[in-house]
Design a protein around this motif. Structure first.
Motif, PDB file in Angstrom:
ATOM      1  N   SER A  38     -23.153   1.153-101.601  1.00 22.41           N
ATOM      2  CA  SER A  38     -21.834   0.901-101.026  1.00 22.41           C
ATOM      3  C   SER A  38     -21.214   2.207-100.543  1.00 22.41           C
ATOM      4  O   SER A  38     -21.230   3.204-101.255  1.00 22.41           O
ATOM      5  CB  SER A  38     -20.917   0.267-102.068  1.00 22.41           C
ATOM      6  OG  SER A  38     -21.445  -0.966-102.486  1.00 22.41           O
ATOM      7  N   LEU A  39     -20.694   2.191 -99.319  1.00 23.19           N
ATOM      8  CA  LEU A  39     -20.010   3.347 -98.737  1.00 23.19           C
ATOM      9  C   LEU A  39     -18.577   2.954 -98.432  1.00 23.19           C
ATOM     10  O   LEU A  39     -18.283   1.781 -98.185  1.00 23.19           O
ATOM     11  CB  LEU A  39     -20.686   3.775 -97.438  1.00 23.19           C
ATOM     12  CG  LEU A  39     -22.153   4.175 -97.487  1.00 23.19           C
ATOM     13  CD1 LEU A  39     -22.664   4.432 -96.076  1.00 23.19           C
ATOM     14  CD2 LEU A  39     -22.343   5.376 -98.364  1.00 23.19           C
ATOM     15  N   ARG A  41     -15.361   2.780 -95.904  1.00 22.83           N
ATOM     16  CA  ARG A  41     -15.289   2.533 -94.452  1.00 22.83           C
ATOM     17  C   ARG A  41     -15.306   3.849 -93.687  1.00 22.83           C
ATOM     18  O   ARG A  41     -15.918   3.954 -92.620  1.00 22.83           O
ATOM     19  CB  ARG A  41     -14.022   1.751 -94.106  1.00 22.83           C
ATOM     20  CG  ARG A  41     -13.983   0.370 -94.686  1.00 22.83           C
ATOM     21  CD  ARG A  41     -14.825  -0.566 -93.876  1.00 22.83           C
ATOM     22  NE  ARG A  41     -14.682  -1.927 -94.380  1.00 22.83           N
ATOM     23  CZ  ARG A  41     -15.630  -2.805 -94.363  1.00 22.83           C
ATOM     24  NH1 ARG A  41     -16.799  -2.501 -93.860  1.00 22.83           N
ATOM     25  NH2 ARG A  41     -15.447  -4.015 -94.845  1.00 22.83           N
ATOM     26  N   GLN A  43     -16.790   6.669 -94.627  1.00 22.47           N
ATOM     27  CA  GLN A  43     -18.155   7.189 -94.647  1.00 22.47           C
ATOM     28  C   GLN A  43     -19.027   6.447 -93.641  1.00 22.47           C
ATOM     29  O   GLN A  43     -19.808   7.064 -92.908  1.00 22.47           O
ATOM     30  CB  GLN A  43     -18.764   7.055 -96.043  1.00 22.47           C
ATOM     31  CG  GLN A  43     -18.167   7.976 -97.069  1.00 22.47           C
ATOM     32  CD  GLN A  43     -18.651   7.644 -98.467  1.00 22.47           C
ATOM     33  OE1 GLN A  43     -18.726   6.475 -98.853  1.00 22.47           O
ATOM     34  NE2 GLN A  43     -18.973   8.679 -99.226  1.00 22.47           N
ATOM     35  N   GLU A  44     -18.888   5.128 -93.600  1.00 19.64           N
ATOM     36  CA  GLU A  44     -19.652   4.321 -92.650  1.00 19.64           C
ATOM     37  C   GLU A  44     -19.350   4.742 -91.215  1.00 19.64           C
ATOM     38  O   GLU A  44     -20.267   4.945 -90.405  1.00 19.64           O
ATOM     39  CB  GLU A  44     -19.337   2.841 -92.838  1.00 19.64           C
ATOM     40  CG  GLU A  44     -20.045   1.955 -91.826  1.00 19.64           C
ATOM     41  CD  GLU A  44     -19.539   0.529 -91.830  1.00 19.64           C
ATOM     42  OE1 GLU A  44     -20.325  -0.342 -91.450  1.00 19.64           O
ATOM     43  OE2 GLU A  44     -18.366   0.295 -92.198  1.00 19.64           O
ATOM     44  N   GLN A  45     -18.078   4.894 -90.887  1.00 16.92           N
ATOM     45  CA  GLN A  45     -17.696   5.260 -89.527  1.00 16.92           C
ATOM     46  C   GLN A  45     -18.186   6.662 -89.172  1.00 16.92           C
ATOM     47  O   GLN A  45     -18.662   6.903 -88.058  1.00 16.92           O
ATOM     48  CB  GLN A  45     -16.184   5.156 -89.317  1.00 16.92           C
ATOM     49  CG  GLN A  45     -15.775   5.286 -87.867  1.00 16.92           C
ATOM     50  CD  GLN A  45     -16.439   4.228 -86.981  1.00 16.92           C
ATOM     51  OE1 GLN A  45     -16.323   3.030 -87.256  1.00 16.92           O
ATOM     52  NE2 GLN A  45     -17.123   4.656 -85.927  1.00 16.92           N
ATOM     53  N   LYS A  48     -21.836   6.412 -88.373  1.00 11.97           N
ATOM     54  CA  LYS A  48     -22.033   5.793 -87.055  1.00 11.97           C
ATOM     55  C   LYS A  48     -21.698   6.764 -85.932  1.00 11.97           C
ATOM     56  O   LYS A  48     -22.430   6.846 -84.939  1.00 11.97           O
ATOM     57  CB  LYS A  48     -21.173   4.529 -86.935  1.00 11.97           C
ATOM     58  CG  LYS A  48     -21.702   3.369 -87.743  1.00 11.97           C
ATOM     59  CD  LYS A  48     -20.797   2.151 -87.578  1.00 11.97           C
ATOM     60  CE  LYS A  48     -21.326   0.953 -88.319  1.00 11.97           C
ATOM     61  NZ  LYS A  48     -20.458  -0.229 -88.161  1.00 11.97           N
ATOM     62  N   VAL A  58     -28.426   5.291 -87.930  1.00 13.28           N
ATOM     63  CA  VAL A  58     -27.787   5.615 -89.211  1.00 13.28           C
ATOM     64  C   VAL A  58     -28.865   5.720 -90.290  1.00 13.28           C
ATOM     65  O   VAL A  58     -28.819   6.618 -91.142  1.00 13.28           O
ATOM     66  CB  VAL A  58     -26.719   4.563 -89.580  1.00 13.28           C
ATOM     67  CG1 VAL A  58     -26.248   4.733 -91.018  1.00 13.28           C
ATOM     68  CG2 VAL A  58     -25.539   4.648 -88.619  1.00 13.28           C
TER      69      VAL A  58
END
Length: 86
Positions: A38-39, A41, A43-45, A48, A58
């Motif tokens: 789980s990251l 939001r 970290q995810e962005q 990306k 990614v």
């Protein structure tokens, strides 16, 4: 909850300890392990954005980061309390 298939106990323990308590699922198939973590939001962005900037996936960035982390910390004692996994 963890779901483990076709992975040795030693490898599972190593991957779970590396996660330092993060939720993970590990599924190995033909020598490849699929790891889910789980990251946030943010970290995810950030991943990306970085992937788009360098025209890589990614997944490639994550594999590259893991390789670098393992190489840089091969002989280092990490300041993690690995005995307290949730």
């Amino acid at each position: 909850m963890f779901r483990l298939l076709h992975v040795t106990e030693s490898l599972c323990r190593t991957l779970l300890q590396t996660a330092a308590g993060a939720d993970m699922a590990v599924i190995a198939d033909d020598g490849v392990a699929r790891v889910t973590a789980s990251l946030s939001r943010a970290q995810e962005q950030a991943l990306k954005d970085l992937a788009a900037k360098h025209k890589v996936s990614v997944a490639w960035l994550v594999r590259h980061a893991v390789d670098q982390f393992l190489e840089q910390n091969r002989e280092t004692q990490l300041p993690l309390n690995l005995g307290q996994l949730s």
